[in-house]
Enzyme design. Structure first.
Site, mmCIF file in Angstrom:
data_model
loop_
_atom_site.group_PDB
_atom_site.id
_atom_site.type_symbol
_atom_site.label_atom_id
_atom_site.label_comp_id
_atom_site.label_asym_id
_atom_site.label_seq_id
_atom_site.Cartn_x
_atom_site.Cartn_y
_atom_site.Cartn_z
ATOM 1 N N ASN A 1 -14.859 6.997 44.814
ATOM 2 C CA ASN A 1 -15.265 7.159 43.417
ATOM 3 C C ASN A 1 -14.963 8.597 43.008
ATOM 4 O OD1 ASN A 1 -16.365 4.618 42.698
ATOM 5 N ND2 ASN A 1 -18.161 5.056 43.949
ATOM 6 N N CYS B 1 -25.949 19.467 50.994
ATOM 7 C CA CYS B 1 -25.441 19.113 52.321
ATOM 8 C C CYS B 1 -24.574 20.250 52.853
ATOM 9 C CB CYS B 1 -24.617 17.829 52.254
ATOM 10 S SG CYS B 1 -24.096 17.238 53.872
ATOM 11 N N CYS C 1 -16.662 15.293 48.362
ATOM 12 C CA CYS C 1 -18.034 14.862 48.047
ATOM 13 C C CYS C 1 -18.748 15.852 47.146
ATOM 14 C CB CYS C 1 -18.796 14.692 49.355
ATOM 15 S SG CYS C 1 -20.561 14.404 49.114
ATOM 16 N N CYS D 1 -30.340 3.334 48.658
ATOM 17 C CA CYS D 1 -29.503 4.381 49.257
ATOM 18 C C CYS D 1 -30.254 5.689 49.031
ATOM 19 C CB CYS D 1 -28.134 4.399 48.581
ATOM 20 S SG CYS D 1 -27.082 5.747 49.169
ATOM 21 N N CYS E 1 -17.966 17.988 53.009
ATOM 22 C CA CYS E 1 -16.768 17.137 52.902
ATOM 23 C C CYS E 1 -16.055 17.454 51.584
ATOM 24 C CB CYS E 1 -17.163 15.661 52.953
ATOM 25 S SG CYS E 1 -17.995 15.211 54.487
ATOM 26 N N GLU F 1 -30.757 12.685 44.815
ATOM 27 C CA GLU F 1 -30.488 11.401 44.164
ATOM 28 C C GLU F 1 -30.857 10.252 45.093
ATOM 29 O OE1 GLU F 1 -26.354 12.934 42.107
ATOM 30 O OE2 GLU F 1 -26.379 11.158 43.357
ATOM 31 N N GLY G 1 -26.877 14.573 52.094
ATOM 32 C CA GLY G 1 -27.290 15.162 53.358
ATOM 33 C C GLY G 1 -26.744 14.454 54.576
ATOM 34 N N GLU G 2 -26.873 15.151 55.698
ATOM 35 C CA GLU G 2 -26.492 14.612 57.005
ATOM 36 C C GLU G 2 -27.798 14.235 57.715
ATOM 37 O OE1 GLU G 2 -23.977 13.715 59.239
ATOM 38 O OE2 GLU G 2 -25.817 13.363 60.383
ATOM 39 N N SER H 1 -19.241 8.265 59.862
ATOM 40 C CA SER H 1 -18.292 8.517 58.769
ATOM 41 C C SER H 1 -17.048 9.173 59.345
ATOM 42 C CB SER H 1 -18.930 9.435 57.731
ATOM 43 O OG SER H 1 -20.087 8.837 57.212
ATOM 44 N N LEU H 2 -16.025 8.382 59.550
ATOM 45 C CA LEU H 2 -14.809 8.905 60.184
ATOM 46 C C LEU H 2 -13.877 9.518 59.125
ATOM 47 C CD1 LEU H 2 -13.822 8.956 63.125
ATOM 48 C CD2 LEU H 2 -12.330 7.049 62.536
ATOM 49 N N HIS H 3 -13.500 8.729 58.165
ATOM 50 C CA HIS H 3 -12.741 9.166 56.986
ATOM 51 C C HIS H 3 -11.325 9.673 57.265
ATOM 52 C CE1 HIS H 3 -16.467 8.406 55.122
ATOM 53 N NE2 HIS H 3 -16.975 9.599 55.145
ATOM 54 N N SER I 1 -26.205 6.779 58.409
ATOM 55 C CA SER I 1 -24.793 7.134 58.350
ATOM 56 C C SER I 1 -24.633 8.612 58.661
ATOM 57 C CB SER I 1 -24.279 6.832 56.930
ATOM 58 O OG SER I 1 -22.942 7.201 56.813
ATOM 59 N N CYS J 1 -21.770 9.827 45.653
ATOM 60 C CA CYS J 1 -22.887 10.573 46.224
ATOM 61 C C CYS J 1 -22.938 11.989 45.657
ATOM 62 C CB CYS J 1 -22.692 10.623 47.744
ATOM 63 S SG CYS J 1 -23.695 11.812 48.592
HETATM 64 S S1 SF4 Z 1 -20.080 12.894 52.387
HETATM 65 FE FE1 SF4 Z 1 -22.130 12.985 53.337
HETATM 66 S S2 SF4 Z 1 -21.866 14.448 55.015
HETATM 67 FE FE2 SF4 Z 1 -20.118 14.780 53.640
HETATM 68 S S3 SF4 Z 1 -20.795 16.442 52.240
HETATM 69 FE FE3 SF4 Z 1 -21.272 14.453 51.279
HETATM 70 S S4 SF4 Z 1 -23.410 14.073 51.842
HETATM 71 FE FE4 SF4 Z 1 -22.624 15.621 53.264
#
Ligand code: SF4
Length: 377
Positions: free
Chosen positions: A324, A145, A152, A138, A149, A122, A193-194, A248-250, A225, A367
């Site tokens: 979201n 990925c 996600c 974006c 997370c 995407e 992705g990372e 990305s700490l979260h 990011s 995402c």
């Molecule tokens: S938030 Fe980013 S790093 Fe985490 S699973 Fe989703 S795409 Fe991957």
């Protein structure tokens, strides 16, 4: 799969070498790149300063656009999202003189072909409010990925592969061709992705995104990011392009972070702070901390106090992002008062922080959500 060289993977030098091999004059490379990056033309037949034979040679030997746009959504706030299947041949060439081409139709909400989600990514075009010309792309760096997370959609199916530099660049270019978008002014690597797990292709893509002959976007307007890979953060500092690094700490402590981000099991917050400090020392650029607020999970005042402590150690600013929701995932968007309270705690502690405006809420904004929904159709 088309095994011809992909235009967006090439530089003036590498395209020039190919063009010479195909028996064309070297200056054609500059002309072709101008057609694509300056004029938005990818159909060789429309490159009118090329002779007929050269146009045919290009059409035969060069893949100008890869992948097919399977889904294209327009939100009421102007945000546009595209789902691209990289395994399928493209739609007819995109060109400003072909307003009927699918990429130029912003009102499509359909997912018109069922492809294989293992080859889909995407990308999103996010306009600023009407008073500003800012247009942010974006883009994704990988298919799926591996980080996984828990909140996600992109991590739901694991990693299906890396994107090439050309595929990364093409997303930004393609978003710039959408109706109503004059040009992309900012890029954020916050799609699937990372990015730092696909380091070479991402950094190669950044070279073209910033090149005067490419998209010509200021490096300062590009944000990478990462969930936080200390060795790769240090490597990124070495390439000497003044992009913005966002971590990305979260979560404000290792225990909660490991529950939310499986990859965090091998990296502590202290290690991230050390890598972020090294990045600042080397580049002089402040690191941004990204923090997704998950209702009832990491959005309590005590979390804000812990986060303030981290931000001050790192001398970073903070982006708060309201979650979201994703169907099938057990996380909720936090209520507005708790978001404001969270921000207040941080600001009172002297931390520079702002709440990111939510865009595209009426389309699959999170995402990986569009791909996930497509996969589930
Ligand atoms: S938030 Fe980013 S790093 Fe985490 S699973 Fe989703 S795409 Fe991957």
């Amino acid at each position: 799969m088309d095994d011809r060289p992909h235009l967006f993977d090439l530089t003036p030098q590498t395209l020039g070498e190919l063009i010479a091999d195909w028996g064309m004059p070297a200056f054609r490379a500059k002309q072709v790149l101008e057609w694509v990056y300056q004029q938005g033309v990818t159909d060789p037949q429309l490159m009118t300063n090329l002779g007929k034979a050269d146009r045919q040679t290009l059409a035969q030997n060069l893949c100008l656009v890869r992948g097919r746009v399977l889904g294209h959504q327009l939100a009421t706030d102007g945000t546009q999202k595209m789902l691209i299947d990289w395994s399928l041949p493209p739609d007819p060439p995109v060109s400003p003189v072909s307003p009927e081409s699918p990429q130029n139709q912003p009102d499509t909400h359909s997912l018109n072909v069922l492809g294989d989600s293992a080859s889909q990514t995407e990308c999103v075009m996010i306009p600023a409010d009407e008073s500003k010309p800012r247009r942010t792309a974006c883009i994704s760096s990988q298919i799926g990925c591996a980080v996984g997370c828990k909140f996600c959609a992109s991590g739901l199916g694991g990693l299906d592969g890396n994107l090439t530099a050309g595929q990364i660049i093409q997303q930004a270019w393609q978003l710039g061709q959408l109706k109503g978008v004059d040009r992309i002014s900012h890029i954020v690597f916050m799609g699937m992705g990372e990015p730092l797990a696909n380091f070479n292709e991402v950094t190669r893509a950044i070279q073209t995104l910033t090149a005067p002959w490419g998209l010509g976007i200021s490096a300062r307007r590009i944000t990478v990011s990462t969930v936080g890979l200390p060795s790769q953060i240090r490597k990124l500092a070495e390439i000497d392009i003044p992009i913005t690094l966002a971590v990305s700490l979260h979560a404000p402590n290792d225990e909660l972070r490991r529950q939310l981000i499986p990859w965090a099991k091998s990296v502590t917050i202290d290690q991230l702070i050390d890598a972020g400090r090294d990045y600042f020392k080397k580049t002089g650029r402040e690191v941004t901390l990204e923090y997704i607020l998950l209702g009832g999970v990491n959005d309590q005042p005590e979390h804000a106090h812990e986060l303030a402590h981290i931000a001050k150690r790192l001398r970073s600013n903070i982006n708060l992002i309201r979650y979201n929701e994703v169907a099938a995932l057990p996380f909720n968007r936090p209520a507005d008062p708790s978001v404001r309270q969270f921000q207040h705690v941080l600001q009172t502690a002297g931390v520079n922080c702002h709440i990111r405006a939510s865009r595209g809420r009426d389309i699959a904004a999170a995402c990986g959500q569009l791909r996930h929904e497509h996969r589930s159709v």
